[in-house]
Design a protein around this motif. Structure first.
Motif, mmCIF file in Angstrom:
data_model
loop_
_atom_site.group_PDB
_atom_site.id
_atom_site.type_symbol
_atom_site.label_atom_id
_atom_site.label_comp_id
_atom_site.label_asym_id
_atom_site.label_seq_id
_atom_site.Cartn_x
_atom_site.Cartn_y
_atom_site.Cartn_z
ATOM 1 N N LYS A 166 0.833 -1.205 0.000
ATOM 2 C CA LYS A 166 0.000 0.000 0.000
ATOM 3 C C LYS A 166 0.865 1.251 0.000
ATOM 4 N N GLY A 167 1.980 1.144 -0.727
ATOM 5 C CA GLY A 167 2.955 2.235 -0.757
ATOM 6 C C GLY A 167 2.434 3.503 -1.392
ATOM 7 N N ASP A 168 1.436 3.390 -2.281
ATOM 8 C CA ASP A 168 0.923 4.600 -2.923
ATOM 9 C C ASP A 168 0.174 5.494 -1.944
ATOM 10 N N GLY A 169 -0.152 4.964 -0.784
ATOM 11 C CA GLY A 169 -0.761 5.782 0.263
ATOM 12 C C GLY A 169 0.220 6.176 1.348
ATOM 13 N N LYS A 170 1.496 5.757 1.195
ATOM 14 C CA LYS A 170 2.513 6.031 2.208
ATOM 15 C C LYS A 170 3.664 6.882 1.694
ATOM 16 N N SER A 171 4.085 6.618 0.472
ATOM 17 C CA SER A 171 5.262 7.275 -0.102
ATOM 18 C C SER A 171 4.854 8.262 -1.192
ATOM 19 N N LEU A 172 5.346 9.503 -1.101
ATOM 20 C CA LEU A 172 5.033 10.498 -2.120
ATOM 21 C C LEU A 172 5.556 10.089 -3.491
ATOM 22 N N SER A 173 6.728 9.463 -3.523
ATOM 23 C CA SER A 173 7.305 9.057 -4.805
ATOM 24 C C SER A 173 6.444 7.992 -5.475
ATOM 25 N N ILE A 174 5.980 7.019 -4.679
ATOM 26 C CA ILE A 174 5.118 5.984 -5.238
ATOM 27 C C ILE A 174 3.772 6.581 -5.646
ATOM 28 N N ALA A 175 3.234 7.491 -4.839
ATOM 29 C CA ALA A 175 1.970 8.136 -5.175
ATOM 30 C C ALA A 175 2.079 8.872 -6.507
ATOM 31 N N ALA A 176 3.195 9.554 -6.718
ATOM 32 C CA ALA A 176 3.403 10.262 -7.987
ATOM 33 C C ALA A 176 3.477 9.269 -9.143
#
Length: 205
Positions: free
Chosen positions: A131-141
């Motif tokens: 669930k890194g897209d909700g934790k890491s800004l880089s993954i979210a981007a």
């Protein structure tokens, strides 16, 4: 909301360049998998940036344009097309697209934070972040770039195959999509290795 903590932890372990990596489109019956890798400048913030699945299409498009306009952000993108998905399977094709997206960054020593489980034999230093897209800004981007890029491609396919309404479901197995499959048969962008498509007796275009 995602933040820069995981990137800072990785930097504290000696990794100088950190990229977030994510994909969009593993589940659909049609169209490619889209993968993106993003290196954000330290201290980067954005008021709306979050897991792409938690955002409206309008907000994703807005954030995408903001990311594209920011020259301090480095990003790479790759598709795994239907032929590759059917040849090597969806998981391997997804990992291959991710690796190509990272390679496009042009940073051989980059360390990757990958959304989800760790990827075995990934050609770059990496770790999985569930669930890194909700934790890491880089993954979210990366999730935004992967998702918006794929959605735009599916809109192009919607023009080519209007009877499928790809603009509405983007290739996912909705009731309307399954009915269109039954009525019209698979197109060249349908994944032959996926059961609802492979079980049809109608010939592929």
């Amino acid at each position: 909301m995602p933040d820069f903590e995981h990137e800072l932890v990785a930097m504290g372990k000696g990794h100088q360049v950190i990229a977030g990596v994510d994909e969009a489109g593993r589940g659909p019956l049609a169209g490619p998998v889209s993968a993106a890798a993003v290196i954000l400048p330290e201290g980067f913030t954005h008021p709306l940036l979050n897991d792409s699945k938690k955002l409206s299409e309008k907000k994703r498009e807005q954030i995408y344009e903001d990311l594209m306009a920011d020259k301090s952000i480095r990003w790479g993108h790759s598709y795994a097309e239907v032929e590759e998905i059917d040849e090597i399977n969806i998981l391997k094709a997804t990992h291959a697209a991710m690796a190509r997206a990272v390679k496009a960054l042009g940073e051989p020593g980059v360390y990757c934070l990958i959304d989800g489980l760790a990827v075995p034999n990934f050609p770059f230093g990496s770790e999985g972040l569930v669930k890194g897209d909700g934790k890491s800004l880089s993954i979210a981007a990366a999730s935004i770039i992967a998702k918006v890029s794929r959605d735009r491609k599916m809109l192009e396919y919607a023009q080519e195959f209007p009877e499928y309404s790809f603009e509405k479901h983007k290739g996912y197995g909705t009731k309307a999509h399954l009915e269109a499959l039954q009525n019209h048969g698979p197109t060249r962008i349908h994944r032959r290795s996926f059961a609802p498509v492979s079980q049809l007796s109608l010939p592929l275009d």
